[in-house]
Design a protein around this motif. Sequence first.
Motif, PDB file in Angstrom:
ATOM      1  N   SER A 154       0.805  -1.222   0.000  1.00 56.65           N
ATOM      2  CA  SER A 154       0.000   0.000   0.000  1.00 56.65           C
ATOM      3  C   SER A 154       0.842   1.279   0.000  1.00 56.65           C
ATOM      4  O   SER A 154       0.274   2.371   0.013  1.00 56.65           O
ATOM      5  CB  SER A 154      -0.947   0.009   1.202  1.00 56.65           C
ATOM      6  OG  SER A 154      -0.213   0.035   2.404  1.00 56.65           O
ATOM      7  N   SER A 156      -7.945   3.316  -4.722  1.00 51.73           N
ATOM      8  CA  SER A 156      -7.005   2.300  -5.201  1.00 51.73           C
ATOM      9  C   SER A 156      -6.808   1.247  -4.123  1.00 51.73           C
ATOM     10  O   SER A 156      -6.058   1.449  -3.181  1.00 51.73           O
ATOM     11  CB  SER A 156      -5.654   2.939  -5.529  1.00 51.73           C
ATOM     12  OG  SER A 156      -5.801   3.965  -6.461  1.00 51.73           O
ATOM     13  N   PRO A 157      -7.471   0.124  -4.260  1.00 54.19           N
ATOM     14  CA  PRO A 157      -7.374  -0.889  -3.208  1.00 54.19           C
ATOM     15  C   PRO A 157      -6.124  -1.768  -3.338  1.00 54.19           C
ATOM     16  O   PRO A 157      -5.473  -1.796  -4.372  1.00 54.19           O
ATOM     17  CB  PRO A 157      -8.620  -1.743  -3.439  1.00 54.19           C
ATOM     18  CG  PRO A 157      -8.832  -1.671  -4.916  1.00 54.19           C
ATOM     19  CD  PRO A 157      -8.404  -0.263  -5.296  1.00 54.19           C
ATOM     20  N   ARG A 172      -5.214  -5.504  -3.641  1.00 58.04           N
ATOM     21  CA  ARG A 172      -5.910  -6.734  -4.041  1.00 58.04           C
ATOM     22  C   ARG A 172      -5.168  -7.939  -3.475  1.00 58.04           C
ATOM     23  O   ARG A 172      -3.942  -7.953  -3.397  1.00 58.04           O
ATOM     24  CB  ARG A 172      -5.993  -6.838  -5.551  1.00 58.04           C
ATOM     25  CG  ARG A 172      -6.717  -5.652  -6.169  1.00 58.04           C
ATOM     26  CD  ARG A 172      -7.314  -5.998  -7.509  1.00 58.04           C
ATOM     27  NE  ARG A 172      -7.874  -4.833  -8.166  1.00 58.04           N
ATOM     28  CZ  ARG A 172      -9.085  -4.347  -7.938  1.00 58.04           C
ATOM     29  NH1 ARG A 172      -9.844  -4.916  -7.056  1.00 58.04           N
ATOM     30  NH2 ARG A 172      -9.518  -3.295  -8.591  1.00 58.04           N
ATOM     31  N   LEU A 173      -5.939  -8.951  -3.113  1.00 58.58           N
ATOM     32  CA  LEU A 173      -5.381 -10.172  -2.541  1.00 58.58           C
ATOM     33  C   LEU A 173      -5.874 -11.371  -3.332  1.00 58.58           C
ATOM     34  O   LEU A 173      -7.071 -11.511  -3.583  1.00 58.58           O
ATOM     35  CB  LEU A 173      -5.807 -10.318  -1.074  1.00 58.58           C
ATOM     36  CG  LEU A 173      -5.580 -11.677  -0.418  1.00 58.58           C
ATOM     37  CD1 LEU A 173      -4.093 -11.986  -0.311  1.00 58.58           C
ATOM     38  CD2 LEU A 173      -6.227 -11.706   0.949  1.00 58.58           C
ATOM     39  N   VAL A 174      -4.939 -12.228  -3.731  1.00 53.04           N
ATOM     40  CA  VAL A 174      -5.271 -13.476  -4.406  1.00 53.04           C
ATOM     41  C   VAL A 174      -4.606 -14.601  -3.623  1.00 53.04           C
ATOM     42  O   VAL A 174      -3.402 -14.553  -3.353  1.00 53.04           O
ATOM     43  CB  VAL A 174      -4.767 -13.484  -5.872  1.00 53.04           C
ATOM     44  CG1 VAL A 174      -5.034 -14.834  -6.527  1.00 53.04           C
ATOM     45  CG2 VAL A 174      -5.417 -12.367  -6.664  1.00 53.04           C
ATOM     46  N   PHE A 224      -0.351 -10.078  -2.856  1.00 53.96           N
ATOM     47  CA  PHE A 224      -0.923  -8.752  -2.698  1.00 53.96           C
ATOM     48  C   PHE A 224      -0.453  -7.906  -3.869  1.00 53.96           C
ATOM     49  O   PHE A 224       0.710  -7.986  -4.262  1.00 53.96           O
ATOM     50  CB  PHE A 224      -0.446  -8.105  -1.395  1.00 53.96           C
ATOM     51  CG  PHE A 224      -0.928  -8.820  -0.168  1.00 53.96           C
ATOM     52  CD1 PHE A 224      -2.120  -8.436   0.443  1.00 53.96           C
ATOM     53  CD2 PHE A 224      -0.199  -9.853   0.394  1.00 53.96           C
ATOM     54  CE1 PHE A 224      -2.561  -9.082   1.575  1.00 53.96           C
ATOM     55  CE2 PHE A 224      -0.640 -10.503   1.512  1.00 53.96           C
ATOM     56  CZ  PHE A 224      -1.836 -10.114   2.123  1.00 53.96           C
ATOM     57  N   SER A 225      -1.360  -7.074  -4.398  1.00 55.99           N
ATOM     58  CA  SER A 225      -0.968  -6.184  -5.484  1.00 55.99           C
ATOM     59  C   SER A 225      -1.756  -4.887  -5.402  1.00 55.99           C
ATOM     60  O   SER A 225      -2.846  -4.844  -4.854  1.00 55.99           O
ATOM     61  CB  SER A 225      -1.186  -6.845  -6.844  1.00 55.99           C
ATOM     62  OG  SER A 225      -2.567  -7.086  -7.060  1.00 55.99           O
ATOM     63  N   SER A 226      -1.151  -3.854  -5.950  1.00 54.86           N
ATOM     64  CA  SER A 226      -1.787  -2.550  -6.019  1.00 54.86           C
ATOM     65  C   SER A 226      -1.285  -1.839  -7.260  1.00 54.86           C
ATOM     66  O   SER A 226      -0.091  -1.855  -7.557  1.00 54.86           O
ATOM     67  CB  SER A 226      -1.440  -1.731  -4.769  1.00 54.86           C
ATOM     68  OG  SER A 226      -2.089  -0.496  -4.811  1.00 54.86           O
ATOM     69  N   THR A 234       3.697  -5.460  -6.047  1.00 53.35           N
ATOM     70  CA  THR A 234       3.246  -6.836  -5.901  1.00 53.35           C
ATOM     71  C   THR A 234       4.061  -7.495  -4.794  1.00 53.35           C
ATOM     72  O   THR A 234       5.266  -7.336  -4.740  1.00 53.35           O
ATOM     73  CB  THR A 234       3.447  -7.630  -7.205  1.00 53.35           C
ATOM     74  OG1 THR A 234       2.756  -6.949  -8.235  1.00 53.35           O
ATOM     75  CG2 THR A 234       2.906  -9.016  -7.059  1.00 53.35           C
TER      76      THR A 234
END
Length: 183
Positions: free
Chosen positions: A152, A160-161, A163-165, A173-175, A183
């Motif tokens: 973050s 702009s969140p 993101r979690l996969v 985690f990515s943004s 990432t």
Amino acid sequence: PSINKYTSITLELGTIKDMIKKTIFSVSTSERNPVHTGVKFEITDGKIVLVAVDGARLAIRREEIDYQGDNLSFVVPAKTLNEIIKLSGDDEKEIEIKAGDRHIIFKIDGYEIISRLLEGEFLNYKSTIPQSVATTVEVDTRSLIDSIERTSLIITDRSSPVRLVVDEGIMKFSSVTAIGTAT
């Protein structure tokens, strides 16, 4: 104001201070729905729940307490709760809460804070929480927080969140923002 009819409850100051700190970040700053600019207190037999919501976040903190009495539900303005945190010193002391129909009194270490309660329909947060879960992930808390903080760093606005996969035992985690990608 004079408060003739009220319900009184005494709690450990450290407990209520911790609960406020862990929910107040999620209070709305928009005056569009004034009741969401405060923290909802729900006090029932043996339990206190604090809830804050701002449209994008929901914070809930529960604690077991020694209380036997009428169920209470009221919304305290965030500004009042910030003052309580400022005035509170020693966590070992007690705080007395006197809740009336329209006002509330907090007694701490010789101080009395009197505030008007927020009126309106607070979000039915219980309906927003899923009753069953499809996926459960168990992680080390510190590693999770560190990963979120690193990802973050490039976020400059709330749109702009991060993101979690979760895939095959790996959490990614990515943004993506105008500044760059993490990432």
